[in-house]
Design an enzyme around this catalytic site. Sequence first.
Site, short mmCIF file in Angstrom:
data_model
loop_
_atom_site.label_atom_id
_atom_site.label_comp_id
_atom_site.label_asym_id
_atom_site.label_seq_id
_atom_site.Cartn_x
_atom_site.Cartn_y
_atom_site.Cartn_z
N TYR A 140 0.83 -1.20 0.00
CA TYR A 140 0.00 0.00 0.00
C TYR A 140 0.87 1.25 0.00
O TYR A 140 1.63 1.51 0.94
CB TYR A 140 -0.93 0.01 1.21
CG TYR A 140 -1.89 -1.16 1.28
CD1 TYR A 140 -2.21 -1.92 0.15
CD2 TYR A 140 -2.49 -1.52 2.48
CE1 TYR A 140 -3.08 -2.99 0.21
CE2 TYR A 140 -3.37 -2.59 2.55
CZ TYR A 140 -3.66 -3.32 1.42
OH TYR A 140 -4.52 -4.38 1.49
N SER A 193 -12.98 -5.18 1.24
CA SER A 193 -13.88 -4.51 0.30
C SER A 193 -15.35 -4.81 0.55
O SER A 193 -16.09 -5.16 -0.38
CB SER A 193 -13.51 -4.87 -1.15
OG SER A 193 -14.00 -3.90 -2.05
N ALA A 206 -17.52 -3.03 -1.72
CA ALA A 206 -17.33 -3.37 -3.14
C ALA A 206 -16.59 -2.26 -3.91
O ALA A 206 -16.98 -1.89 -5.01
CB ALA A 206 -18.67 -3.68 -3.81
N GLY A 242 -16.41 0.86 -3.36
CA GLY A 242 -17.15 2.11 -3.50
C GLY A 242 -18.54 1.95 -4.10
O GLY A 242 -19.37 2.86 -4.01
#
Length: 343
Positions: free
Chosen positions: A56, A209, A212, A214
């Site tokens: 990241y 997530s 998903a 966003g």
Amino acid sequence: MTEYRVLGRTGLKVSPLCLGAMMFGWWGEPSPDESARIIDRALDSGVNFIDTADLYSQGQSEEFVGQALAKSGKRDQIVLATKCHGAMGEGPNERGNSRRWIFQAVENSLRRLGTDWIDLYQIHRPEQDTDVEETLGALTDLVRQGKVRYLGTSTFPAHHLVEAHWASERRGLERFVCEQPPYSLLVRGVEAAVLPVAQKYGMGVITWSPLAGGWLTGRYRKGNEVPESRRAGLLPDRYDLTLPGNQAKLEAVEQLAVLAEENGLTLIQLALAFTLHHPAVTSTIIGPRTFEHLESQLGADEVTLSAEVLDRIDQIVAPGVTLNPGDNGWQPRELTDASYRRR
């Protein structure tokens, strides 16, 4: 008050919401001070679980997390998780799941995080050219050296989890105690095998997530322009509305938004509560880029969904179905590279 959950069979207690740090650093929030403000707010709310990865922002996320924990003085109170596997340099051995790279990667992460130990060290993706015994052997040595407490995987298919479990038993190696799969209202493929296997082997599950990417924030709606985002540029197949799978996601989001409103919830609350309702799931990762994003997600672990709501969700997106296969996070090379099918 936060009701902590036990991670698999470890006895380690973690909050149902895990603060994901993927968006800290140049991928998202470039300010270490603002990242620290988000971290402090999450910790004050009862979150005791932070997940990041060396990949990241090419290490910057780990640096920001380390700086924030050093300022707060709360390192001992936090379950700190990170990962290795992704490319961290141009050399062919600056990535992957080999002993050589794992040993180097963990030292780099310890330095960036400013800590002497990592609570949960995860292998970010499977690697078909590396024997799982090679990987587990290296990780076992790190546990015995005290640099790592527990081991985990991320986005591993069910058969890889079983293979790793058998290797641990056969060779007397440390085992993976948890898996981190993609899971949301729109990405339910792991319900078919990964989640049942995790339950069978007593593994914890930390879902990534849950919104998903966003899609379940309310930003993606019919009649609205597709919002610009760095993620869409990096992963176009997950956002291109000319693809049938993404059109199916858009249709599902419309129905899910109505369902949430009818039950006095935001779409975000419905989405996060859904992932936490599955009995295999220990914690779900929220990955806010801004302080406002965090505020919209805190408290979702206190939402209870009725059987009627869950049944309606199943009608909108069937159990075990991922509407766009590109959202699965990993595909075996035999599906992505034709040369492996035609030798």
